[in-house]
Design a protein around this motif. Sequence first.
Motif, PDB file in Angstrom:
ATOM      1  N   SER A  34       0.666  -1.128  -0.034  1.00  0.00           N
ATOM      2  CA  SER A  34      -0.036   0.015  -0.035  1.00  0.00           C
ATOM      3  C   SER A  34       0.838   1.185  -0.024  1.00  0.00           C
ATOM      4  CB  SER A  34      -0.777  -0.019   1.219  1.00  0.00           C
ATOM      5  OG  SER A  34      -1.767   1.187   1.629  1.00  0.00           O
ATOM      6  N   LEU A  35       1.938   1.217   1.023  1.00  0.00           N
ATOM      7  CA  LEU A  35       2.842   2.278   1.037  1.00  0.00           C
ATOM      8  C   LEU A  35       3.654   2.710  -0.288  1.00  0.00           C
ATOM      9  CD1 LEU A  35       4.268   4.517   2.639  1.00  0.00           C
ATOM     10  CD2 LEU A  35       5.888   2.843   3.144  1.00  0.00           C
ATOM     11  N   VAL A  43     -11.339  -8.275   2.956  1.00  0.00           N
ATOM     12  CA  VAL A  43      -9.987  -8.609   2.276  1.00  0.00           C
ATOM     13  C   VAL A  43     -10.110  -8.320   0.751  1.00  0.00           C
ATOM     14  CG1 VAL A  43      -8.173 -10.207   1.445  1.00  0.00           C
ATOM     15  CG2 VAL A  43      -9.090 -10.195   3.770  1.00  0.00           C
ATOM     16  N   LYS A  44     -11.293  -8.547   0.008  1.00  0.00           N
ATOM     17  CA  LYS A  44     -11.678  -8.024  -1.145  1.00  0.00           C
ATOM     18  C   LYS A  44     -11.694  -6.734  -1.387  1.00  0.00           C
ATOM     19  CE  LYS A  44     -14.490 -12.304  -2.134  1.00  0.00           C
ATOM     20  NZ  LYS A  44     -15.631 -12.946  -2.151  1.00  0.00           N
ATOM     21  N   SER A  45     -12.259  -6.158  -0.415  1.00  0.00           N
ATOM     22  CA  SER A  45     -12.184  -4.671  -0.541  1.00  0.00           C
ATOM     23  C   SER A  45     -10.755  -3.997  -0.394  1.00  0.00           C
ATOM     24  CB  SER A  45     -13.015  -4.011   0.693  1.00  0.00           C
ATOM     25  OG  SER A  45     -14.138  -4.496   0.681  1.00  0.00           O
ATOM     26  N   SER A  81      -8.723  -1.736  -3.281  1.00  0.00           N
ATOM     27  CA  SER A  81      -7.921  -0.598  -3.166  1.00  0.00           C
ATOM     28  C   SER A  81      -6.543  -0.855  -3.482  1.00  0.00           C
ATOM     29  CB  SER A  81      -7.872  -0.128  -1.634  1.00  0.00           C
ATOM     30  OG  SER A  81      -9.289  -0.126  -1.210  1.00  0.00           O
ATOM     31  N   LEU A  82      -5.806  -1.850  -3.363  1.00  0.00           N
ATOM     32  CA  LEU A  82      -4.758  -1.841  -3.842  1.00  0.00           C
ATOM     33  C   LEU A  82      -4.401  -1.931  -5.387  1.00  0.00           C
ATOM     34  CD1 LEU A  82      -3.221  -4.747  -1.472  1.00  0.00           C
ATOM     35  CD2 LEU A  82      -2.662  -2.364  -1.450  1.00  0.00           C
ATOM     36  N   ARG A  83      -5.348  -2.558  -6.098  1.00  0.00           N
ATOM     37  CA  ARG A  83      -5.282  -2.520  -7.641  1.00  0.00           C
ATOM     38  C   ARG A  83      -5.701  -0.995  -7.979  1.00  0.00           C
ATOM     39  NH1 ARG A  83      -5.877  -7.807  -9.711  1.00  0.00           N
ATOM     40  NH2 ARG A  83      -6.288  -9.228  -8.436  1.00  0.00           N
ATOM     41  N   LYS A  84      -6.250  -0.046  -7.466  1.00  0.00           N
ATOM     42  CA  LYS A  84      -6.294   1.093  -7.753  1.00  0.00           C
ATOM     43  C   LYS A  84      -5.235   1.917  -7.862  1.00  0.00           C
ATOM     44  CE  LYS A  84     -11.258   1.610  -6.320  1.00  0.00           C
ATOM     45  NZ  LYS A  84     -12.290   2.364  -5.810  1.00  0.00           N
ATOM     46  N   VAL A 107      -4.257  -3.475  10.446  1.00  0.00           N
ATOM     47  CA  VAL A 107      -3.340  -3.571   9.075  1.00  0.00           C
ATOM     48  C   VAL A 107      -3.249  -2.169   8.771  1.00  0.00           C
ATOM     49  CG1 VAL A 107      -2.815  -4.765   6.884  1.00  0.00           C
ATOM     50  CG2 VAL A 107      -4.202  -5.744   8.624  1.00  0.00           C
ATOM     51  N   TYR A 108      -2.181  -1.454   8.772  1.00  0.00           N
ATOM     52  CA  TYR A 108      -2.013  -0.069   8.591  1.00  0.00           C
ATOM     53  C   TYR A 108      -1.611   0.033   7.060  1.00  0.00           C
ATOM     54  CZ  TYR A 108      -2.147   0.767  13.560  1.00  0.00           C
ATOM     55  OH  TYR A 108      -2.560   0.844  14.754  1.00  0.00           O
ATOM     56  N   THR A 109      -2.690  -0.303   6.157  1.00  0.00           N
ATOM     57  CA  THR A 109      -2.675   0.057   4.810  1.00  0.00           C
ATOM     58  C   THR A 109      -3.470   1.383   4.575  1.00  0.00           C
ATOM     59  OG1 THR A 109      -4.565  -1.618   4.561  1.00  0.00           O
ATOM     60  CG2 THR A 109      -2.427  -2.242   3.930  1.00  0.00           C
TER      61      THR A 109
END
Length: 335
Positions: A54-55, A81-83, A87-90, A211-213
Amino acid sequence: TNVIVATGSVPRSIPGYEIDGQRIVSSDHALDWEQQPGRVAIIGGGVIGCEFASLLGDFGSEVHIFEALDQLLPGMDPDTVKSLDRSLRKKKVKTNVSTMVGPPEFTDSGVVINYGDKSVEVDVVLMAVGRGPVTDNIGLENTNAVVDRGFIEVDLNTMQTAEPHLYAVGDIVAGTPQLAHAGFAEGIAAITHIATGTVAPVDYRAIPLVVYTDPEVAQVGLTEAQAAEQGLSVEVTTHGMRGVGRAIIQGEVGGTVKVVAETDGYIPYELPLELIPKLWMGKYRGQEQKWFLLRFAGTDDQVKIDTDDPEFTAWRWMPPAELPDAIVSFKRDVY
């Protein structure tokens, strides 16, 4: 003399990916990067792997994350997790689950990661496959303590090992979460037994995982699947953030909270600050803000509070009379 072993843990790796601090690195090395890597492969899609993905995605690095199991953050609620995956894919993070990596190939320009019939070249590989206990060569072989693959077995009521007066807490304890606030609570349990002879066991069901994403993920208590495995009848409710004034002001309305409640039971364990009126249980979002997750003990005479912040006392018992009006013992039909 009583002794508490709290030697902690170190990053793990896998065969072929020996950590050299340069092209194959651990999270320890990543915290000291002198410059941003352009292309990164992250092996392991757990908490550490997702946080760095994420970072780095926010910074614009090309990120590939590989997880051998069928979802990121194994063991966490699949819907949540799907959410996070979306977000990661974005952020253009390329996620690969149910994926095993082959041995790396080192080139003049980077490291080639082979997976299935595909491959990708990156500048650096970040190993995030978990942490191993630091228990070698500390003298445990001279005691009756039982050690399994480096983890120390203890009586979870007291944190005492099979050797009298020898205790263990934190990342080295077998079968408990490797979380700072869990280790803090285990330390209190050990000290309580040493000082008073009484037991004050940690209620691991009430230990929050954060989880600090970005966005952050937080979970405490049983997931829907875990509740079903235990034969519990549950009701599941999902609450969106679009009706929350603070989320609207901050422009962050994409989050949700999933509440898994035992049928006809008390409100369970996962609620953030200002999500539902009168449930002021924790702060959400912001680097300077933290999640404080509260577990209702289910009785009228005491409420048990645990936080993920080591600056706060890990376990605190408060009678309802001392709690703010917004935090009271109540039945699930209140909301």
